[in-house]
Write an enzyme that holds these catalytic residues in place. Sequence first.
Site, short mmCIF file in Angstrom:
data_model
loop_
_atom_site.label_atom_id
_atom_site.label_comp_id
_atom_site.label_asym_id
_atom_site.label_seq_id
_atom_site.Cartn_x
_atom_site.Cartn_y
_atom_site.Cartn_z
N ARG A 1 0.80 -1.22 0.00
CA ARG A 1 0.00 0.00 0.00
C ARG A 1 0.84 1.27 0.00
O ARG A 1 0.64 2.17 -0.81
CB ARG A 1 -0.91 0.06 1.23
CG ARG A 1 -2.17 -0.73 1.12
CD ARG A 1 -2.50 -1.36 2.45
NE ARG A 1 -1.55 -2.42 2.73
CZ ARG A 1 -1.70 -3.66 2.26
NH1 ARG A 1 -2.76 -3.98 1.60
NH2 ARG A 1 -0.78 -4.59 2.48
N THR A 2 1.77 1.37 0.95
CA THR A 2 2.50 2.62 1.13
C THR A 2 3.34 2.91 -0.10
O THR A 2 3.34 4.02 -0.65
CB THR A 2 3.37 2.53 2.40
OG1 THR A 2 2.56 2.04 3.46
CG2 THR A 2 3.95 3.88 2.77
N LYS B 1 26.39 -3.21 0.30
CA LYS B 1 27.87 -3.21 0.23
C LYS B 1 28.47 -2.41 1.37
O LYS B 1 29.66 -2.12 1.38
CB LYS B 1 28.32 -2.64 -1.12
CG LYS B 1 27.90 -3.50 -2.30
CD LYS B 1 28.51 -3.01 -3.60
CE LYS B 1 27.57 -2.11 -4.36
NZ LYS B 1 28.08 -1.69 -5.66
N ARG C 1 11.08 3.72 3.72
CA ARG C 1 10.70 2.77 4.79
C ARG C 1 11.95 1.97 5.16
O ARG C 1 12.71 1.55 4.28
CB ARG C 1 9.60 1.83 4.32
CG ARG C 1 9.34 0.69 5.30
CD ARG C 1 8.14 -0.13 4.93
NE ARG C 1 6.91 0.59 5.15
CZ ARG C 1 5.69 0.04 5.08
NH1 ARG C 1 5.56 -1.25 4.78
NH2 ARG C 1 4.61 0.76 5.30
N HIS D 1 4.52 5.65 11.64
CA HIS D 1 4.07 5.56 10.25
C HIS D 1 3.11 6.74 10.07
O HIS D 1 1.89 6.57 10.03
CB HIS D 1 3.38 4.22 10.03
CG HIS D 1 3.14 3.85 8.60
ND1 HIS D 1 3.27 4.74 7.55
CD2 HIS D 1 2.79 2.66 8.03
CE1 HIS D 1 2.99 4.12 6.42
NE2 HIS D 1 2.71 2.85 6.69
#
Length: 329
Positions: A57-58, A86, A107, A135
């Site tokens: 969704r996000t 890395k 995120r 959030h």
Amino acid sequence: MQFAGSHILSIGPFERPDVEYLFTIADRMEPYAQRRRVTRVLDGAILGAMFFEPSTRTRVSFGSAFNLLGGEVRETTGFEQSAIAKGESLYDTARVLSGYSDIIVMRHPQEGSVAEFAAASRVPVINGGDGTNEHPTQALLDLYTIKKELAGRGRGIDKLRIAMVGDLRFGRTVHSLCKLLCLFESIQVVLVSPEELRMPAAIVEQLRDAGHQVLESEALESSIKHVDIVYSTRIQEERFSSQQEADLYRGRFRLNQSIYTEHCEPNTVIMHPLPRDSRVSARELDDDLNDNPNLAIFRQTDNGLLVRMALFALVLDVVGQVDSHARDV
Ligand code: CP
């Protein structure tokens, strides 16, 4: 708060008029989200979407929101696809990517990581979820949904009665939503969770300091009797040390149509940030609720598009130009 040029990292800087203004702009995005009108106000702009944890969704709604305003999206998903695999630091990654983007959504599984990234970024950064912390855009779309659902019932956000159910310890969406509710008046909050997964004490205190009535409970049925909203959440199994530990709590609070009919007031709104538990036997909201008109979970996801379009327009300071760069379809 000043939206233009700002990072959106937490609910903290928001005041009530900011939230109300954002919702007014979100309302204005509806014809564009429905493609009755097309705007190119972000023509040439680039969104850097960096998702180091799974998301449907996000990630997709932020990308779609940017596209609907005329901008382009460049995505990185998963550490393994990025130079972080890395050993590159968040500082270096932020310095580099902010040279390629006008705005970044990120995120990350670590609490505070998006703020650390933002401190090094040369463009605004929006937190798409940082570990168990916050959030913020989910909370904003949740509250926007609550406002719209209750408006149809002649109610406002003040005096809201809400039950939050499930993993309140690790669930970042409910952390941000509680902080957002602190901006409103006379809220009654029932926090339903296993003892081990209670809402962090600091957030409960914040609710009480705002003058809200807070009850904590381990029983679903008695907690959902006198509320406007049941906000259910998933056990955040990725935050537990083992699958076995998470399984102790999965399926503990399951709402289905017969429990709803027996215990909820008529027209109680059912919400969930999604995803629902993948195991049908542990699903927090049973599939037999899918035909219940008060199930608002897919209206929440639709509203996410509007709220995220509004945030882009505000942070990139183009609100006044959206309509002048538009045409009817
Ligand atoms: N609500 C939410 O954050 O969903 P995703 O994990 O799919 O983005």
